[in-house]
Scaffold this active site. Structure first.
Site, PDB file in Angstrom:
ATOM      1  N   SER A 119     -13.068  -7.914-111.370  1.00 39.84           N
ATOM      2  CA  SER A 119     -13.160  -6.560-111.913  1.00 39.84           C
ATOM      3  C   SER A 119     -11.786  -5.972-112.179  1.00 39.84           C
ATOM      4  CB  SER A 119     -13.876  -5.648-110.916  1.00 39.84           C
ATOM      5  OG  SER A 119     -15.141  -6.143-110.609  1.00 39.84           O
ATOM      6  N   HIS A 140     -15.527 -10.740-118.019  1.00 41.12           N
ATOM      7  CA  HIS A 140     -15.971  -9.720-117.058  1.00 41.12           C
ATOM      8  C   HIS A 140     -17.306  -9.111-117.482  1.00 41.12           C
ATOM      9  CE1 HIS A 140     -15.320  -5.524-115.151  1.00 41.12           C
ATOM     10  NE2 HIS A 140     -15.878  -6.339-114.272  1.00 41.12           N
ATOM     11  N   GLU A 152     -16.126  -7.751-121.049  1.00 36.50           N
ATOM     12  CA  GLU A 152     -14.701  -7.676-121.383  1.00 36.50           C
ATOM     13  C   GLU A 152     -14.113  -9.091-121.309  1.00 36.50           C
ATOM     14  OE1 GLU A 152     -13.406  -3.251-119.784  1.00 36.50           O
ATOM     15  OE2 GLU A 152     -13.609  -4.819-118.301  1.00 36.50           O
ATOM     16  N   ASN A 190     -13.298  -0.231-115.829  1.00 36.36           N
ATOM     17  CA  ASN A 190     -13.024   0.181-114.443  1.00 36.36           C
ATOM     18  C   ASN A 190     -11.780   1.054-114.331  1.00 36.36           C
ATOM     19  OD1 ASN A 190     -15.300  -0.984-113.461  1.00 36.36           O
ATOM     20  ND2 ASN A 190     -14.340  -2.922-112.923  1.00 36.36           N
TER      21      ASN A 190
HETATM   22  N1  LIG Z   1     -20.762  -5.760-108.224  1.00 31.64           N
HETATM   23  C1  LIG Z   1     -20.405  -5.389-109.442  1.00 31.64           C
HETATM   24  O1  LIG Z   1     -20.855  -4.360-109.957  1.00 31.64           O
HETATM   25  C2  LIG Z   1     -19.445  -6.249-110.240  1.00 31.64           C
HETATM   26  C3  LIG Z   1     -19.399  -6.103-111.625  1.00 31.64           C
HETATM   27  C4  LIG Z   1     -18.542  -6.920-112.382  1.00 31.64           C
HETATM   28  C5  LIG Z   1     -17.745  -7.855-111.739  1.00 31.64           C
HETATM   29  N2  LIG Z   1     -17.804  -7.974-110.375  1.00 31.64           N
HETATM   30  C6  LIG Z   1     -16.944  -8.989-109.747  1.00 31.64           C
HETATM   31  O2  LIG Z   1     -17.752 -10.141-109.514  1.00 31.64           O
HETATM   32  C7  LIG Z   1     -17.256 -10.843-108.360  1.00 31.64           C
HETATM   33  C8  LIG Z   1     -18.387 -11.029-107.356  1.00 31.64           C
HETATM   34  O3  LIG Z   1     -18.906  -9.753-107.014  1.00 31.64           O
HETATM   35  P1  LIG Z   1     -20.421  -9.535-106.533  1.00 31.64           P
HETATM   36  O4  LIG Z   1     -20.728  -8.100-106.780  1.00 31.64           O
HETATM   37  O5  LIG Z   1     -21.315 -10.602-107.079  1.00 31.64           O
HETATM   38  O6  LIG Z   1     -20.226  -9.712-104.954  1.00 31.64           O
HETATM   39  P2  LIG Z   1     -21.265 -10.189-103.825  1.00 31.64           P
HETATM   40  O7  LIG Z   1     -20.770  -9.599-102.557  1.00 31.64           O
HETATM   41  O8  LIG Z   1     -22.665  -9.906-104.244  1.00 31.64           O
HETATM   42  O9  LIG Z   1     -21.085 -11.773-103.834  1.00 31.64           O
HETATM   43  C9  LIG Z   1     -19.852 -12.366-103.464  1.00 31.64           C
HETATM   44  C10 LIG Z   1     -20.043 -13.869-103.402  1.00 31.64           C
HETATM   45  O10 LIG Z   1     -18.785 -14.452-102.965  1.00 31.64           O
HETATM   46  C11 LIG Z   1     -19.068 -15.421-101.991  1.00 31.64           C
HETATM   47  N3  LIG Z   1     -17.898 -15.577-101.101  1.00 31.64           N
HETATM   48  C12 LIG Z   1     -17.457 -14.717-100.148  1.00 31.64           C
HETATM   49  N4  LIG Z   1     -16.372 -15.234 -99.536  1.00 31.64           N
HETATM   50  C13 LIG Z   1     -16.131 -16.424-100.133  1.00 31.64           C
HETATM   51  C14 LIG Z   1     -15.164 -17.452 -99.912  1.00 31.64           C
HETATM   52  N5  LIG Z   1     -14.235 -17.331 -98.973  1.00 31.64           N
HETATM   53  N6  LIG Z   1     -15.228 -18.557-100.714  1.00 31.64           N
HETATM   54  C15 LIG Z   1     -16.169 -18.692-101.677  1.00 31.64           C
HETATM   55  N7  LIG Z   1     -17.126 -17.760-101.893  1.00 31.64           N
HETATM   56  C16 LIG Z   1     -17.092 -16.644-101.136  1.00 31.64           C
HETATM   57  C17 LIG Z   1     -20.260 -14.865-101.236  1.00 31.64           C
HETATM   58  O11 LIG Z   1     -20.915 -15.889-100.525  1.00 31.64           O
HETATM   59  C18 LIG Z   1     -21.104 -14.323-102.397  1.00 31.64           C
HETATM   60  O12 LIG Z   1     -21.880 -15.348-102.993  1.00 31.64           O
HETATM   61  C19 LIG Z   1     -16.065 -10.022-107.831  1.00 31.64           C
HETATM   62  O13 LIG Z   1     -14.871 -10.537-108.360  1.00 31.64           O
HETATM   63  C20 LIG Z   1     -16.357  -8.624-108.401  1.00 31.64           C
HETATM   64  O14 LIG Z   1     -15.194  -7.846-108.546  1.00 31.64           O
HETATM   65  C21 LIG Z   1     -18.654  -7.212-109.615  1.00 31.64           C
END
Ligand SMILES: NC(=O)c1ccc[n+]([C@@H]2O[C@H](COP(=O)([O-])OP(=O)(O)OC[C@H]3O[C@@H](n4cnc5c(N)ncnc54)[C@H](O)[C@@H]3O)[C@@H](O)[C@H]2O)c1
Length: 288
Positions: A119, A140, A152, A190
């Site tokens: 993000s 993204h 993005e 963001n």
């Molecule tokens: N939540 C949102 O609204 C959103 C939107 C766009 C982008 N993102 C980005 O997407 C990415 C994931 O976010 P999310 O919302 O799916 O989070 P989430 O908390 O739902 O999932 C995170 C994932 O990362 C894994 N993980 C945690 N520690 C780890 C490690 N040490 N090694 C490998 N895997 C590991 C977890 O098991 C889980 O599957 C982030 O970079 C976030 O910034 C999030």
């Protein structure tokens, strides 16, 4: 047009959503999760999501079966070796992502695109972990990925024209609108959204209004589909905190400095919808 082989690393909110988008647009998807149980839970979640769409008449039953059959799950990064594009979507933590990119650089075939769904974090720092920074960019997606139309495409200074063009083509094949953006923290959305969300928390901390009333005000007064606290809970408070920390780190603008109550909720493990409790309580209200 036949699909590509798409690898996704991380089976959280975003990894699962991106897997659904890619499979729906005809790609074969390999989803890598560290644990077998989470990988299986993700496949079950995808089937539930598709079944709901069939029930609502939004998807044909045969299509739903074909889409589900295109997605496989694995616990091994080696299974991503022959992917044409790999999208990393793990926790928003630079050290963890860097380690993963170094491994992806070793495992994934030459010529493939390696993308991050980060993000806010600097994409170039991930690119240089691999032996081929020219093949790395940001892709993204927004939450929930199957519903949101924007993606993005983030261009680090190291990326080749071919990589950006291929990323945009992939995004458009997923039926999304691609906007290209420089590798600066928060990209477009963001960068503009998070000062607003953070300031909503500040208003609440100052006792200006309740969480519920701030949400109502922004829905009714600005015609937003949801208020700032409902959105923070949807994004995930840990992810929101990481986004604000990264924005603050880059710009040192006080509007980005995460508000104390956000940090406290994360410390308490109250991460929003995904943990059942955040600014709102989804367990007791049955909202989940
Ligand atoms: N939540 C949102 O609204 C959103 C939107 C766009 C982008 N993102 C980005 O997407 C990415 C994931 O976010 P999310 O919302 O799916 O989070 P989430 O908390 O739902 O999932 C995170 C994932 O990362 C894994 N993980 C945690 N520690 C780890 C490690 N040490 N090694 C490998 N895997 C590991 C977890 O098991 C889980 O599957 C982030 O970079 C976030 O910034 C999030």
């Amino acid at each position: 047009m036949s699909g590509m082989r798409v690898g996704i690393v991380g089976s959280g909110i975003m990894g699962s959503g991106i897997a659904e988008c890619a499979a729906k647009s005809g790609h074969d998807v390999v989803l890598r999760s560290r644990k077998r149980e989470t990988a299986d839970a993700m496949l079950a979640g995808l089937e539930r999501s598709l079944a709901k769409q069939v029930e609502r008449g939004k998807l044909d039953e045969t299509d739903a079966k074909e889409i589900a059959a295109r997605v496989t799950a694995t616990t091994s990064l080696d299974d991503l070796a022959d992917c044409d594009i790999v999208i990393e979507s793990i926790v928003e933590d630079m050290a963890t992502k860097k380690e993963l990119f170094a491994e992806l650089g070793r495992v994934v075939k030459q010529g493939a695109i390696i993308a991050t769904n980060t993000s806010t974090l600097p994409v170039v720092e991930l690119a240089v972990q691999t032996s081929r920074p020219e093949s790395v960019c940001g892709i993204h997606f927004f939450n929930p990925a199957p519903a949101m139309t924007l993606v993005e495409v983030v261009r680090p200074i190291t990326a080749s024209e071919e990589t950006i063009a291929a990323a945009i083509a992939f995004v458009e094949r997923c039926g999304k609108t691609a906007v290209e953006v420089k590798d600066q923290a928060g990209f477009i959305v963001n960068n503009l959204l998070f000062p607003y969300l953070n300031n909503a928390v500040r208003l609440y901390e100052q006792g200006v209004a309740s969480i519920e009333d701030i949400d109502e005000a922004m829905k009714g007064g600005c015609n937003f589909p949801m208020g700032p606290f409902a959105l923070l809970d949807l994004v995930g408070l840990d992810t929101s905190l990481a986004i604000l920390d990264a924005l603050y780190e880059e710009f040192k603008d006080p509007n980005y400095a995460p508000r104390p109550s956000l940090r406290r909720l994360v410390a308490a493990g109250q991460l929003g919808r995904k943990s059942g409790k955040g600014f709102y309580d989804y367990e007791s209200s049955g909202k989940k």
